[in-house]
Design a protein around this motif. Sequence first.
Motif, mmCIF file in Angstrom:
data_model
loop_
_atom_site.group_PDB
_atom_site.id
_atom_site.type_symbol
_atom_site.label_atom_id
_atom_site.label_comp_id
_atom_site.label_asym_id
_atom_site.label_seq_id
_atom_site.Cartn_x
_atom_site.Cartn_y
_atom_site.Cartn_z
ATOM 1 N N THR A 31 6.521 -26.674 -5.029
ATOM 2 C CA THR A 31 5.918 -28.053 -5.656
ATOM 3 C C THR A 31 6.252 -27.951 -7.112
ATOM 4 O O THR A 31 6.179 -27.346 -8.048
ATOM 5 C CB THR A 31 4.532 -27.874 -5.396
ATOM 6 N N TYR A 33 5.723 -30.919 -10.798
ATOM 7 C CA TYR A 33 4.774 -31.967 -11.308
ATOM 8 C C TYR A 33 5.400 -32.366 -12.673
ATOM 9 O O TYR A 33 6.391 -31.657 -13.104
ATOM 10 C CB TYR A 33 3.473 -31.243 -11.820
ATOM 11 N N TRP A 34 5.035 -33.832 -13.023
ATOM 12 C CA TRP A 34 5.160 -34.211 -14.282
ATOM 13 C C TRP A 34 3.839 -34.588 -14.568
ATOM 14 O O TRP A 34 3.316 -35.167 -14.085
ATOM 15 C CB TRP A 34 6.243 -35.581 -14.317
ATOM 16 N N TYR A 35 3.717 -34.129 -15.983
ATOM 17 C CA TYR A 35 2.464 -34.400 -16.747
ATOM 18 C C TYR A 35 2.847 -35.098 -18.035
ATOM 19 O O TYR A 35 3.874 -34.837 -18.552
ATOM 20 C CB TYR A 35 1.830 -33.176 -17.106
ATOM 21 N N ILE A 45 -1.744 -35.995 -15.305
ATOM 22 C CA ILE A 45 -0.793 -35.884 -14.276
ATOM 23 C C ILE A 45 -0.115 -37.025 -13.945
ATOM 24 O O ILE A 45 -0.787 -38.208 -13.864
ATOM 25 C CB ILE A 45 -1.442 -35.039 -13.035
ATOM 26 N N SER A 48 3.647 -35.639 -8.271
ATOM 27 C CA SER A 48 4.000 -34.315 -7.900
ATOM 28 C C SER A 48 5.005 -34.337 -6.657
ATOM 29 O O SER A 48 4.542 -35.159 -5.768
ATOM 30 C CB SER A 48 2.806 -33.663 -7.463
ATOM 31 N N CYS A 91 7.106 -31.118 -17.635
ATOM 32 C CA CYS A 91 7.251 -30.633 -16.052
ATOM 33 C C CYS A 91 6.714 -29.098 -15.644
ATOM 34 O O CYS A 91 6.480 -28.603 -16.692
ATOM 35 C CB CYS A 91 8.722 -30.523 -15.923
ATOM 36 N N SER A 93 5.621 -26.334 -12.288
ATOM 37 C CA SER A 93 5.951 -26.150 -10.799
ATOM 38 C C SER A 93 4.469 -25.171 -10.276
ATOM 39 O O SER A 93 4.057 -24.291 -11.148
ATOM 40 C CB SER A 93 7.168 -25.637 -10.606
ATOM 41 N N PRO A 97 1.431 -26.696 -2.962
ATOM 42 C CA PRO A 97 0.808 -27.858 -3.327
ATOM 43 C C PRO A 97 -0.710 -27.764 -3.469
ATOM 44 O O PRO A 97 -1.440 -28.557 -3.797
ATOM 45 C CB PRO A 97 1.278 -28.884 -2.155
ATOM 46 N N ILE A 103 -0.272 -23.348 -11.895
ATOM 47 C CA ILE A 103 0.819 -24.095 -12.182
ATOM 48 C C ILE A 103 1.214 -23.502 -13.513
ATOM 49 O O ILE A 103 0.675 -23.263 -14.472
ATOM 50 C CB ILE A 103 0.327 -25.684 -12.478
ATOM 51 N N LYS B 100 -4.185 -30.941 -8.117
ATOM 52 C CA LYS B 100 -4.001 -31.858 -9.476
ATOM 53 C C LYS B 100 -4.868 -31.328 -10.698
ATOM 54 O O LYS B 100 -6.089 -31.389 -10.502
ATOM 55 C CB LYS B 100 -4.379 -33.164 -8.619
#
Lengths: 114, 113
Positions: A31, A33-35, A45, A48, A91, A93, A97, A103, B100
């Motif tokens: 998994t 992500y972009w934050y 966020i 994802s 970025c 990971s 998920p 993270i 999240k």
Amino acid sequence: DTAVSQTPKYLVTQMGNDKSIKCEQNLGHDTMYWYKQDSKKFLKIMFSYNNKELIINETVPNRFSPKSPDKAHLNLHINSLELGDSAVYFCASSQGPGVGNTIYFGEGSWLTVV
Amino acid sequence: AQSVSQHNHHVILSEAASLELGCNYSYGGTVNLFWYVQYPGQHLQLLLKYFSGDPLVKGIKGFEAEFIKSKFSFNLRKPSVQWSDTAEYFCAESSGGYNKLIFGAGTRLAVHP
């Protein structure tokens, strides 16, 4: 070795341009992500992906388009850049998920739109 | 909507002083809580996390946090800070569905020698 790496680290560009930020992770995670961190340091966020599939898509303008060619990469393309897009983009990971997976963040890409 | 509140935006301490940074979350169900630190110009690093079990969680660099469910709080503590602890500290929670992180606004800590 950097676990989550992003390029470029710094980017200064003019309004209206299109730019991309690349991200790669060597942790074997599924998994990514972009934050976005704005000028007030507030982190939020954006997207994802899990195994190349989009699973989280927050309220982000259509000008932002993530692309995951494989599960180790998640790139962020931004069209028609605006002043308000100036921020630090992180970025990240995680193994999976689900809630509870830690993270791991990259070092960030400082984008300045002039 | 889920939210995380950090009450102290800026904290200034002298070395060896004790630290407590406040964090409150809004979600009433099962919640996972985190503290991240961001040193100047660097990426976020995980300090500690709470998923379940012992509500007193110990993290790296001498930090600890206590989960108090009745107060919806997860305050970060360190008995004696050092100049090198100067950084931005973020509390975050994640709950339900996909992973999240919901972040607080951060607390900027400055430690003076």
